[in-house]
Structures are given as structure tokens and as C-alpha cells.
Motif scaffolding. Structure first.
Motif, mmCIF file in Angstrom:
data_model
loop_
_atom_site.group_PDB
_atom_site.id
_atom_site.type_symbol
_atom_site.label_atom_id
_atom_site.label_comp_id
_atom_site.label_asym_id
_atom_site.label_seq_id
_atom_site.Cartn_x
_atom_site.Cartn_y
_atom_site.Cartn_z
ATOM 1 N N VAL A 189 0.835 -1.207 0.000
ATOM 2 C CA VAL A 189 0.000 0.000 0.000
ATOM 3 C C VAL A 189 0.870 1.259 0.000
ATOM 4 O O VAL A 189 0.607 2.214 -0.737
ATOM 5 N N ALA A 192 2.487 1.707 -3.433
ATOM 6 C CA ALA A 192 1.484 2.180 -4.392
ATOM 7 C C ALA A 192 1.100 3.623 -4.092
ATOM 8 O O ALA A 192 0.857 4.419 -5.014
ATOM 9 N N ALA A 217 -2.293 -4.049 -3.005
ATOM 10 C CA ALA A 217 -2.718 -2.709 -2.550
ATOM 11 C C ALA A 217 -4.037 -2.289 -3.195
ATOM 12 O O ALA A 217 -4.668 -1.330 -2.743
ATOM 13 N N LEU B 264 -5.592 5.367 8.810
ATOM 14 C CA LEU B 264 -5.281 4.165 8.050
ATOM 15 C C LEU B 264 -6.133 4.101 6.778
ATOM 16 O O LEU B 264 -5.657 3.669 5.721
ATOM 17 N N ALA B 265 -7.380 4.548 6.876
ATOM 18 C CA ALA B 265 -8.246 4.558 5.686
ATOM 19 C C ALA B 265 -7.638 5.459 4.611
ATOM 20 O O ALA B 265 -7.647 5.117 3.427
ATOM 21 N N VAL B 267 -4.456 6.111 4.145
ATOM 22 C CA VAL B 267 -3.285 5.428 3.577
ATOM 23 C C VAL B 267 -3.722 4.324 2.614
ATOM 24 O O VAL B 267 -3.186 4.187 1.508
ATOM 25 N N LEU B 268 -4.726 3.544 3.036
ATOM 26 C CA LEU B 268 -5.207 2.444 2.180
ATOM 27 C C LEU B 268 -5.832 2.999 0.901
ATOM 28 O O LEU B 268 -5.630 2.451 -0.186
ATOM 29 N N ASP B 269 -6.581 4.099 1.028
ATOM 30 C CA ASP B 269 -7.188 4.708 -0.167
ATOM 31 C C ASP B 269 -6.123 5.234 -1.126
ATOM 32 O O ASP B 269 -6.251 5.098 -2.351
ATOM 33 N N ALA B 270 -5.083 5.851 -0.566
ATOM 34 C CA ALA B 270 -3.998 6.368 -1.421
ATOM 35 C C ALA B 270 -3.329 5.222 -2.173
ATOM 36 O O ALA B 270 -2.975 5.352 -3.349
ATOM 37 N N GLY B 271 -3.169 4.092 -1.501
ATOM 38 C CA GLY B 271 -2.581 2.924 -2.156
ATOM 39 C C GLY B 271 -3.436 2.437 -3.321
ATOM 40 O O GLY B 271 -2.930 2.175 -4.409
ATOM 41 N N ARG B 272 -4.726 2.328 -3.081
ATOM 42 C CA ARG B 272 -5.630 1.908 -4.181
ATOM 43 C C ARG B 272 -5.542 2.886 -5.342
ATOM 44 O O ARG B 272 -5.511 2.488 -6.512
ATOM 45 N N ALA B 273 -5.545 4.185 -5.015
ATOM 46 C CA ALA B 273 -5.461 5.198 -6.071
ATOM 47 C C ALA B 273 -4.157 5.046 -6.853
ATOM 48 O O ALA B 273 -4.134 5.171 -8.083
ATOM 49 N N GLY B 274 -3.080 4.737 -6.134
ATOM 50 C CA GLY B 274 -1.787 4.550 -6.800
ATOM 51 C C GLY B 274 -1.806 3.379 -7.767
ATOM 52 O O GLY B 274 -1.308 3.485 -8.894
ATOM 53 N N THR B 275 -2.395 2.257 -7.364
ATOM 54 C CA THR B 275 -2.413 1.091 -8.260
ATOM 55 C C THR B 275 -3.181 1.394 -9.539
ATOM 56 O O THR B 275 -2.852 0.875 -10.596
ATOM 57 N N ARG B 277 -3.120 4.063 -11.174
ATOM 58 C CA ARG B 277 -2.354 4.923 -12.073
ATOM 59 C C ARG B 277 -1.313 4.143 -12.871
ATOM 60 O O ARG B 277 -0.675 4.697 -13.767
#
Lengths: 358, 358
Positions: A189, A192, A217, B264-265, B267-275, B277
Motif C-alpha cells: 500500500v 502504491a 494494494a 489508516l483509511a 493510507v489504504l485509499d492512497a494505495g488503491r489510487a496509486g495502483t 495509475r
């Protein structure tokens, strides 16, 4: 499917993905399975899928609690009281909190925690599958007061549905999943997350390695919030170890020269050693395989044609990945085979007209 | 293979995996390719593979320097002097140092850096393949004084061998590879490193997520020492960002309660957004696919049979992974297909006798 059978009746409480899959697997084995859900319509759906009956049960031999993690301990206690002869287990992915919540209560000796290492990215009874647990580890997690009989019934159930039972303490379980699942998830995560704010042009150089590291992630935020929150202590400890190692890498990069090389080599070597400890195929340690690269056109049937030709080459495919090429209607397939079969496969595929190379 | 052609003569200096692959690709297109290596026998091997001739060349149009990173800048300078009309490029995976080493020297305007994003885990001319670059990004990295003509010749060469040229500055390149390749590699290594000292029983719960995150950590230490050492500045900056994010996760885990969930939400959301891209298939952003799980027996031909049946179902397979089951002679295949074809594939495979589920 294995020939084991589980004596019933079994009551499954919570007809989501895991509960319904357990019920389907047991029903397929001929066990008398009863279903219950806070939402009766959900239990009805599971019953219609063949998972069991919604009729009440008097004295279940085993109760499987498959409700959300936050309600698990209270549900376990209620069911130990409701069914004074039943062994009660659960499927929550973190175990110490639940064990602590149950220990000392009447009937606690009949509780043994469980955690099947299986799932899909979908949820609900419609996503359930009787073979979900085949070949998967199923952690069997007794607390200090669990009876041998309780452990034996859960071990039998796990084995019957095709899983590989592994007995461990709640603490060992939670540390293990922090190490092999929760911390790798956080790391994926965070990696990503760095991409979220990067210029688009930087992303254009992304390759298959980045996709591997960041794949998990993409998972649902809510589920992982629950998991990380309920295992915060262990996750924190393992992440702190990781931060110590990260600081050593940063120090080495600062130092430059031979210090950099020496320290970084140690870190890289430790990583390689770690990958070799991950259980591979059939419970062996991971083996060294060779990768054969093959170009395929991106249309239905091409992969099939390739697999047919690989099969004719009498080579067993250990792993396979497709890397769709950037901006082009073709893909690069990475076929992993035993080291001593790789050259043979390249020759054989080349002779059949493929562009194959190691 | 594309119809472009590259006017020669081209001199390839360094007949390892990348140099020989470039030479093979250009020779296949009919370009007059000359080969040189510090070890003449290596150039002879490449020539015997059809990569070109070891005969000397008077006035190459393009010189491709494919020697180890540490010798690249000096080799580029020597060749700019030896061939006063040639455009000189290189293939090293870090660019700022080399650009700095060349700028200001006579002939520097005829140098333009390059970095084909391709390779295998093997090295040497025997591992070379003319189609290694097909569909792969090829970073075209001019420095401040590079002429348009030099950029144009390298872009033409990259296109001709099937790559997708992407022009960027040395700084942007080095930051980009730190972000999409070097830091993900370090993160994978650190995660795998945690496993090195863990009790064996903890590893038993490992699943496919862990294998994804740690896959690249199995790479050769020496190569990555060179790469990380030569891009230490950028790697350090991106890793420091990652450490900041890691500290925020640790703080959230300490805080507990709603603070934990909220932070934490994010951080997890940013990770999903990164994947989302990461460029997916054909240069599109990644699409949402569905995964269909299928059980297969672990023997030659089974995967072929499955692929044939999937092909008969008229479903295009986007990705595929095999997860060998723990302690059992079967594997679980994860077949990734377009969301709207997944249910059809499950039905079609089930009708053909497979155990398939979403």
C-alpha cells in the motif's frame, strides 16, 4: 475431494463467503448442516445454493461462527451458552483478542479458534465455493483451556474440506499473519501510495516488478481497516523491525562508497534468503525455476495455442504470467519451468513458430 | 516486427544481453551492424548468433554503448572522439551521472542517453533475443546540449526494434526509475528480509499476496547493488517519503480507535489510487478485471486443456497465475478476464467438468 466425513449436525452462523463455503463443502460430504444469519434472507440464499437447511437445530456437534471480526467474540460466547455440548469455532483473521474475550467464561473449554487462509476478492453467499479451502492452510488456534476434543473436531473439519490444518497459539498466529500477510499488505500500500502523486510520465516506465509489489494494494479498504486494526500490536512490532531495516538502507545510501556496497549487499542477501524460505509447491521450499519468455498476440485462443504447444513439448508449467505490452496488441508471456527443461521448451516452441527466449 | 529500418552502419560496443539483443534486432531489419567487446571472443559469439560482423567500421551513424554502468561515461567519451560524425547512445539504467560526465566534452552534442526497459534474469550474448524490446518503453534521455538530430536517430532506432520511445530529462528519468523500480525493489527486499529470521511455522501461513510482494527480492544481488548505488540520491529521496508514510501508519496503530481508522483509511485509499495509475494493457490505465478460480491437477497438459476450454468459451484471458497448493498435487489457477465475461467463463468451464468459481 477427500473421503473424510464430518459427523453432524454442524451449525454455520453467518452465511457470507467463508461461512457458506464451509457449509457447501460439508453438505457435499453428506454432513447435516444448519444455517443461521442475522439477515434470514441471506441464510435462505445459502440454503438454496445447497449449503444446508435453515431449520433450527437442537444439539449441534460443531458450531462455525463466520460473522464479522468485531462481533465474533460475543457471538462465540452466546453460542457456547445456547449449545452446552457443542464445540464452537470461528474464522476471524486475528485470534488473540477473541481468545482473550472467551477465556474464563463458562464453556470456554469447548471453544477453539480457527482461520482458514482462503478467500476471494468477492463476498456474500453467492461468491461461496465448496472447494475454496482445498490445499489451503487452516490455522487451528486453541487457547489455554481448549480441550483436546475441541481441537480434534476442528482439525477433522478442516481436513475434511480439503484444507491443511496447522495448530498454533493465538499469539503465534497473530504474529505469523502480521509477518506473511498484514505487513506485506501495508508495504504494498505504501509503495502504491507513492505513485498517487507522481507525474504521469514517471509511471510510463512501470514494469512487471512494480505490478507484482503493488498488486494487493488494490484490495478493498474496509476489510483491511478491520484486519489491521484488530492486529495493531503485532503489525506495529513487525513494521517497526522493517523501519529499522529501512533506516539502515537510508544510512548506507548516505554513506556511499564501500560502506554503501557492504551494507546494501547484506540487505539484498537477506531478502534473497527470505524469499527462499517461502513454502513453494507441495510444501517444498521454493525451487529455482527458469523463465521462458514468449510473445503472443492478444486475442482469444492464442494462449490456448501456446499452452497446447507447451504441453506437446512435455514440459510442466510451474507458473505463468502475462505482461501486456505497452501500447501494442501483443503480450509477453513468462512461463516458469524447471531449470533443466527451459532450453528444451525454447527449442520446441521456436520450432513451432513462436518467438521464445530465456 | 515493424517495417521501420535503421540506416547504418551501427556499431554496438559491449556484447552482453542488451547489446547483442539490439544488434540482433537491427540485423534482422537489414541494418549493417558492427560488434565490439573488451573480450573479442564475446563479440565473436554475438556475430555467430547473427548479430552482425566483428569487422572494423570507419564511420558509424550510431554507436550503442552497452557496457557495465561504471564504465559507460568513459566509453561514451572515447567513442565520441573516435567517431567524430557518429551519434553515441548508451543503455545504462541510471542517467544523471553519465550525462554529467559527458556534458562539456568535445562532441557531447552528439550524445543522447537511452534506457530500454527490458531484460531477463540471464546475461551474456547467448541470452540475447531480437524481440526483447517489443512493446517495452525505451527512455530517450537527451542532456542540455544534445542535438535534435541525435535525439531523432535514437528515437528511430528504438521504434525500429519495436520499443516505445519516451523522451525525458536525466533527472526525470532517474526519479522515475527510483519510483517505479528501485524503491519497489528495496521494499520487496526488506519485506522478504523479515522472513529470513522468522520461525518456519510462521511461514506456513504464506499465501499468494506474500509471493507477489517479495518476487523481485529474489533477484541477483550484484546487479542491484550497482543500480541502487548509482541512483543513491533519488532512491534515498523516494525512500524517505516512504518512511514518512510508514511513520504515519505506526502513529495511527499507536493511537488506536477512530484516529487509527481515519488515518489508516487514508493510507489504504492512497494505495488503491496509486495502483490505478499504473499503465495497464495497451497503454490504458489499469482496468478492473474479475478473477475466476479453477482447480487443476499438477501434471503436463492440464493447463493446456484448461486454456483450450477457455478459448472455446470465447473469453480473452487478461492475466493468469498459478498458485500451487500447499502439500497437494494440485494447483489453483487464477484467470483474470473482463468483468462482464467472468460469469460466462465460470458456467462454460463448469459445464466442461472443471471446478471453477469466482
Amino acid at each position: 475431494m477427500t473421503a473424510h466425513r464430518v459427523d453432524g449436525p454442524v451449525l454455520v452462523v453467518g452465511c457470507g463467503l467463508i461461512g457458506t463455503s464451509v457449509a457447501l463443502a460439508l453438505s457435499d460430504l453428506g454432513t447435516d448442516v444448519h444455517l443461521r444469519d442475522l439477515t434470514p434472507a441471506t441464510a435462505e440464499v445459502a440454503a438454496q445454493l445447497g449449503a444446508g437447511t435453515v431449520d433450527p437445530v437442537d444439539a449441534p456437534r460443531i458450531v462455525v461462527v463466520a460473522v464479522p471480526p468485531a462481533s465474533t467474540a460475543a457471538t462465540v460466547l452466546a453460542l457456547l451458552e445456547e449449545f452446552p455440548t457443542a464445540v464452537v469455532t470461528d474464522v476471524a483473521s486475528v485470534k488473540s483478542d477473541i481468545a482473550a474475550g472467551v477465556t474464563g467464561h463458562p464453556g470456554a473449554a469447548r471453544y477453539v479458534g480457527g482461520h482458514p487462509m482462503a478467500g476471494t476478492e468477492r463476498s456474500g453467499p453467492m461468491a461461496a465455493a465448496p472447494r475454496l479451502f482445498e490445499g489451503r492452510p487452516w490455522a487451528v488456534v486453541p487457547h489455554a483451556d481448549s480441550t483436546d476434543d475441541a481441537v480434534g473436531r476442528l482439525t477433522g473439519l478442516a481436513t475434511a474440506v480439503g484444507a491443511v490444518p496447522m495448530t498454533m497459539t493465538p499469539q503465534a498466529h497473530d504474529r505469523a499473519v502480521a509477518l506473511v500477510s498484514h505487513v506485506p499488505h501495508v508495504v504494498s500500500v505504501l509503495t502504491a501510495g507513492l505513485l498517487a502523486s507522481a507525474p504521469r510520465s514517471h509511471l510510463d516506465l512501470a514494469g512487471p516488478g512494480l505490478r507484482d509489489v503493488t498488486r494487493v494494494a488494490g484490495s478493498e479498504t474496509g476489510l483491511w481497516l478491520d484486519i489491521l486494526g484488530s492486529n495493531a500490536g503485532e503489525v506495529r512490532e513487525v513494521l517497526t523491525m522493517l523501519r529499522g531495516d529501512l533506516d539502515r538502507v537510508l544510512d548506507a545510501l548516505d554513506a556511499g562508497g564501500p560502506t554503501l556496497s557492504g551494507r546494501l549487499a547484506d540487505v539484498l542477501d537477506a531478502g534473497r534468503a527470505g524469499t527462499r524460505r517461502i513454502p513453494g509447491k507441495h510444501g517444498d521450499r521454493a525451487r529455482e525455476h527458469a523463465v521462458v519468455h514468449v510473445q503472443i498476440a492478444d486475442r482469444p485462443g492464442e494462449l490456448s495455442r501456446l499452452m497446447t504447444h507447451a504441453g506437446e513439448s512435455d514440459v510442466n508449467i510451474e507458473d505463468i504470467r502475462i505482461d501486456h505490452e505497452y501500447g501494442r496488441p501483443v503480450g509477453l508471456v513468462e512461463v516458469e519451468v524447471a531449470e533443466d527443461r527451459a532450453d528444451h521448451l525454447v527449442r520446441s516452441l521456436t520450432a513451432r513458430g513462436w518467438s521464445a527466449y530465456r
